[in-house]
Each structure stands twice: as C-alpha cells, then as structure tokens.
Write a protein that holds these residues in place. Sequence first.
Motif, PDB file in Angstrom:
ATOM      1  N   PHE A 248      28.970   2.993  67.255  1.00 39.49           N
ATOM      2  CA  PHE A 248      28.147   4.029  67.874  1.00 39.49           C
ATOM      3  C   PHE A 248      27.391   3.467  69.090  1.00 39.49           C
ATOM      4  CE2 PHE A 248      23.981   6.431  67.801  1.00 39.49           C
ATOM      5  CZ  PHE A 248      24.489   7.562  68.432  1.00 39.49           C
TER       6      PHE A 248
ATOM      7  N   THR B  74      24.579   6.609  77.990  1.00 36.12           N
ATOM      8  CA  THR B  74      23.466   7.361  77.401  1.00 36.12           C
ATOM      9  C   THR B  74      22.227   6.482  77.270  1.00 36.12           C
ATOM     10  OG1 THR B  74      25.063   8.661  76.140  1.00 36.12           O
ATOM     11  CG2 THR B  74      22.770   8.752  75.420  1.00 36.12           C
TER      12      THR B  74
ATOM     13  N   PHE C 154      26.646   9.757  59.604  1.00 36.09           N
ATOM     14  CA  PHE C 154      25.782  10.382  60.600  1.00 36.09           C
ATOM     15  C   PHE C 154      26.009   9.761  61.991  1.00 36.09           C
ATOM     16  CE2 PHE C 154      21.729  10.123  62.944  1.00 36.09           C
ATOM     17  CZ  PHE C 154      21.543  11.484  63.213  1.00 36.09           C
ATOM     18  N   VAL C 155      26.012   8.423  62.078  1.00 34.88           N
ATOM     19  CA  VAL C 155      26.203   7.785  63.386  1.00 34.88           C
ATOM     20  C   VAL C 155      27.627   8.026  63.891  1.00 34.88           C
ATOM     21  CG1 VAL C 155      24.419   6.053  63.027  1.00 34.88           C
ATOM     22  CG2 VAL C 155      26.773   5.536  62.359  1.00 34.88           C
TER      23      VAL C 155
ATOM     24  N   CYS D 140      27.520  11.424  65.456  1.00 35.79           N
ATOM     25  CA  CYS D 140      26.802  11.361  66.741  1.00 35.79           C
ATOM     26  C   CYS D 140      27.697  10.790  67.844  1.00 35.79           C
ATOM     27  CB  CYS D 140      25.551  10.508  66.607  1.00 35.79           C
ATOM     28  SG  CYS D 140      24.257  11.256  65.594  1.00 35.79           S
TER      29      CYS D 140
ATOM     30  N   LEU E  78      30.155  13.441  68.938  1.00 35.12           N
ATOM     31  CA  LEU E  78      29.489  14.453  69.755  1.00 35.12           C
ATOM     32  C   LEU E  78      29.209  13.962  71.172  1.00 35.12           C
ATOM     33  CD1 LEU E  78      26.967  15.960  67.163  1.00 35.12           C
ATOM     34  CD2 LEU E  78      29.124  16.954  67.992  1.00 35.12           C
ATOM     35  N   LEU E  79      28.979  12.661  71.343  1.00 31.14           N
ATOM     36  CA  LEU E  79      28.803  12.118  72.695  1.00 31.14           C
ATOM     37  C   LEU E  79      30.121  12.070  73.457  1.00 31.14           C
ATOM     38  CD1 LEU E  79      26.316   9.104  72.270  1.00 31.14           C
ATOM     39  CD2 LEU E  79      25.901  11.272  73.422  1.00 31.14           C
TER      40      LEU E  79
END
Length: 607
Positions: free
Chosen positions: A80, A89, A153-154, A157, A160-161
């Motif tokens: 991640f 980001t 979860f990571v 994420c 999604l990035l």
Amino acid sequence: MKILMSSLLFLATALMVFVSVLCYRKRHLPVSKTMVLIMWAAAFYAFGYAFEVLSRDLNEVKWSLHIEYVGIPFVTTLWFFQVIQFTGTAARYRKILALALFAVPAAVFVLQLTNDWHHLVYERYNLNDEGTIPLYTTDKGPWYKVHSVYNYFVLLCGVLLFIPMYWRSLPIVRKQILVLLLGALAPMFFNLFFWTGLSVDLTPFGFAISGAAYVFGILRFNLLRLTPLAMAKVFETIRDGVVLFDYENQIVSYNSAAEEVLPELGRKKRYPAAMGEVLSPYPELFERIRAVNDKDERFPFDRFREDRKKYYTCSLSLIYDTGHVLIGKMLMFNDITELKNSEARLRENAQQLSELNAFKDKLFTVVAHDIRDPIALLVSLTELLGDELAAADLEHAELVRELKGQVQSTFHLVENLLDWYRSQKGKVVFRPLGWNLQQVVRQALFLSGAKAGMKQIQMTERVDDNLMVKADKEMLDLILRNLLSNAIKFTGIGGCIEIRSVLEGDRVIVSVSDNGEGIDELTAELLHLEEPFLKAMVSGDDSGDTRFGLALTREFVKIHGGRLWFNSEPGIGTTFSFTLPSLADARDGFDDGGTEGNTDESDFGGR
C-alpha cells in the motif's frame, strides 16, 4: 508431500529474492526500494512456512512462525505504501503517514514474538491428529483478526487509489498498474482459501505468482523505470501544450500549457471527455483531429486571447502500441506568436528600408544631374577668373585661387561619391581586358599635368613598355587619377611625383610616390577602417575628399583581386602601392630596378 510442498516454498523464496535483486538495481527510485522490502518480507513468509511444513514438534513450529512474522505483518502495508509512492499521494506528509500505517504491523510483530505470555495472536496450538500438513493447527486470537481486517483494509485503499489513475494514464502506465494490482491480489486470493477452512496456507504461493508478475513487468513494461509521478512531472514541464486522445477521440489528458491555449479544457471536470464537448468552439480544429487516421499532420491554429491574437503550429501525431494498433492521438501546440510578430516587424522595417533606398536613389540622381553640372561650371569659371586676375596682378587674386581650390575639391568629392554609388548599385560593370600599363599611366600623367604644373611639380614614370595588365580601363583610370590627385595635393611647390612598377609572379605592383608632407595620424587610422569615408565625411575637415577617394580606390583594387597599401613618413613623403593581375605574354625587357623596399607598410585592402 511435505518434501514437495517445502521445495515449492523454497523455490518461491528464491524467485522473490531474484525479484528483489532486479529492483535493487533501480534503488535510486523510492518505489523500487519499497519493492525490495516487499519481496524480502514475502521471502521470509515463504521461507518460514517451508520450515513450518518440515517441523517435527511444537517448538520448531513456533520458531518457524517467528521467521514468517518477519514478513507477514508488513508485506501488505508495504504494498500500500508503494501505491502511495507510485501515485504521488500525500507527498508532503509521507513520513508521518508511514509511521501511522506501520503502527499496526509493528504491534502484531511484537505481539507474535511474545505470544506465549499473552496469547493475543494465537490462543492455542492443536496437534493435527490426521498427521497431514500442518503439524499443528491454531486457534486465532483477537490481534490475529485485527491484523487480517487491517490487511484487507489497506488492500482496498490501494485499489481505490489505482482506479482513477488507471483511467487517466497512458497505456504503458496502465499495464504497470495492472502488474502491481496482480502482485497484491494474487496472495489475497490464495489467502481466502485459508479462511474457508482449508488447513494449508496457500498465501506464499500467491506471493510466488506476484514475483513472477513483477519479473514480467520489469522485463516487458519497464516496471519501476519511470513512475507515473515522474512521467506526469515531465508531461507538465513541457513548454508546448499537449493534449492526449484515445482511439475513440476522447480527451484523456492534457498539461497546463494546453489549458493556456484552450481554457475550455479546464472547465471540464471529469476525464475522459468527448472531444466534441470540449472543442465545440473550434469546429475546424475538431474536424482536423477527427479526420486524421493514417499519418501525422502539421497545421496552423490561431485564436484571440486577452485582446491579442495568438498563433500556434499544431503537430498531430498518431500513437501506436507495440502491435502497431492505433491506440490514440497526441496534439501539440507550439506558440509562434513572437515569431509572427517579429516577421511583421521585419516586413515593416523592410518596407521602410525600401522607401529610404528609393529616396537615396532619387537623391543621388539629383546629385548627378542637378549638383554635379553646376559645380563643374563653377570649376571652369573660377579657373578663368583666376587666370585673368593673376595676369592683371590684382589684390584679390590670392582669394580667388583659394576659392578655385575649394570648388575643385568639392567637384572631386562629388565625382568620387557618384562613382562609389554606381559601384554599390552594380552599375559599374567590371570588364577586365589586357592593357599596356605604360600607356595607361602616361595618359593619367597627361591629364594631371596641368594641375601639377601649377605647383611646378615634376612627374615621372618608370614603367616597362612591354608590361601588360588585366584590368578594367575605367576603374584603372579612376585608381590612378585619385592617387595622382592626392599626391599633387600634398606635395609642395617644386616637388616630385614618380610612378613605378614591378612584376612579382603573376601580379604587378604599381607604386605612386611623392616627397610631400606625408599622411597625418587621423587619416592613417581612418584608412585602416573598412569604410573610412563614412567617418571622414562626419569629421568635416579638408581631408574628407582624400579619404573618400582612397576608400573608393581600395574598393576598385579589391574588385581586381588586388590590395592597396601605403608607406608614409611625415615631412619625407608617401608611397601608395597596389597590385593588379598581369598577362603572361610580353615580359621581355622589364625594368625592375625602380622599386622601393617598404619596410614599414600599412595594408588596408585584402586580396
């Protein structure tokens, strides 16, 4: 079965170590350093699990878990963090973000090492009665579940990035994103089997697939060679405006320079966007882009911005993939406004110069017809008046003689000016022919004899009667006339002037010597300039016509391919010399004994 599975795990470990070596070669990139850590974390996971498969008791199982947990807590979080680096980001808060992200993995690592004290990761170890792999099964503790939720979860994420970047990116970058996604999703897919009740953890084999994908990406798609962040930086720093279109003529991306050309690009909030929606104010540009499908094109484009017209040269290029399939187009705007404005100024200046040149031509026409003839008449009248007053011995005879000298000097300057003008306009035609030098020199001496006789100057020539030169007769007459006129002017009463010649190879050196006052320092300096007559005219002294005549003489000598130089000593005299091309015939009986050796020559004309 144990031997086979452990062997496969060792092979997977070796593959991941190999990937880390490939990535280490690009360690100057932060994203490559992170990839090295990912691969080593996965390698520890697979290596430790291989020993767990081969374990013979609970003690060995626990030590194997310690090896596995060097990598298990960190591998997904490292992936991640790599996505964050890859997409650019939160660049300003990267260190703080890293501390926050790795807090949970670090806690899990410590808790697993001390699990025998609190049993928060594994509550108990159960011997596998069936005797198959693994030797012990485990009951999961609360922190094991916390870590599992955190991993998913990571992972979510990171996906999604990647999604918005995928749609904005070039095809080569999209392929890199897919490779990185596969590297994360493969282990998670195999991990799901473990949660369905399968006793064997297949996750390390998922990392083996990730390693193979990364090797393929590095070798095939230049994975990690240039990150999208770096590519975006290059894209933005291009001074020309760039707009990218996909194969359906949708606008995919553009840089800030393109937005300056087409502000409509910035008004669209979401991309890809239909080209017709953005370029509707420019129907000609829209049709030009839409119609091009077989070759690159260049065409002009202009528009008004801020009450000023801007000009651009557009380059429309087709983009193909490695299979020569059209995948998009690239439009570049090169601002040529300043070039256009400069061209307009040059045209305006050229028009002004043309008008000034036409005025100059008219002016010289006036000089040639309306000034030269009256001055020539004044010369004749002052000569007649001077002769009459001298014969009558009147008191104003000296004043009239001075007036006559000034008028003659002005007439000589006007004639030189007109000759120079004709030479600059190309109206003086250069027609070199063979001439007997002695005859030409004697003709020049005869024409200057009256003026020399008034000052009782003796003029002699020492030129071989067989010496032939190749020259333009009118130009040669002007050269000799100017040199003799200057010699007479600066030679005192009762002085002497001599013209000599000498043959050197294929050149003839002609010298005009006098025993006059010599050349002053200012005139000598001006004679070395490329255009001395211009400064001479500005100076306003009585040597202006002399300098102008010598400058014209130099130009005519250069037309013949020769050079002009002088040797002068104040109070002793001056010798001007110039070269002319000789003819090969009639050289017998040449007298070369009358040439002076110039030890300190001043050259002001090149061959």
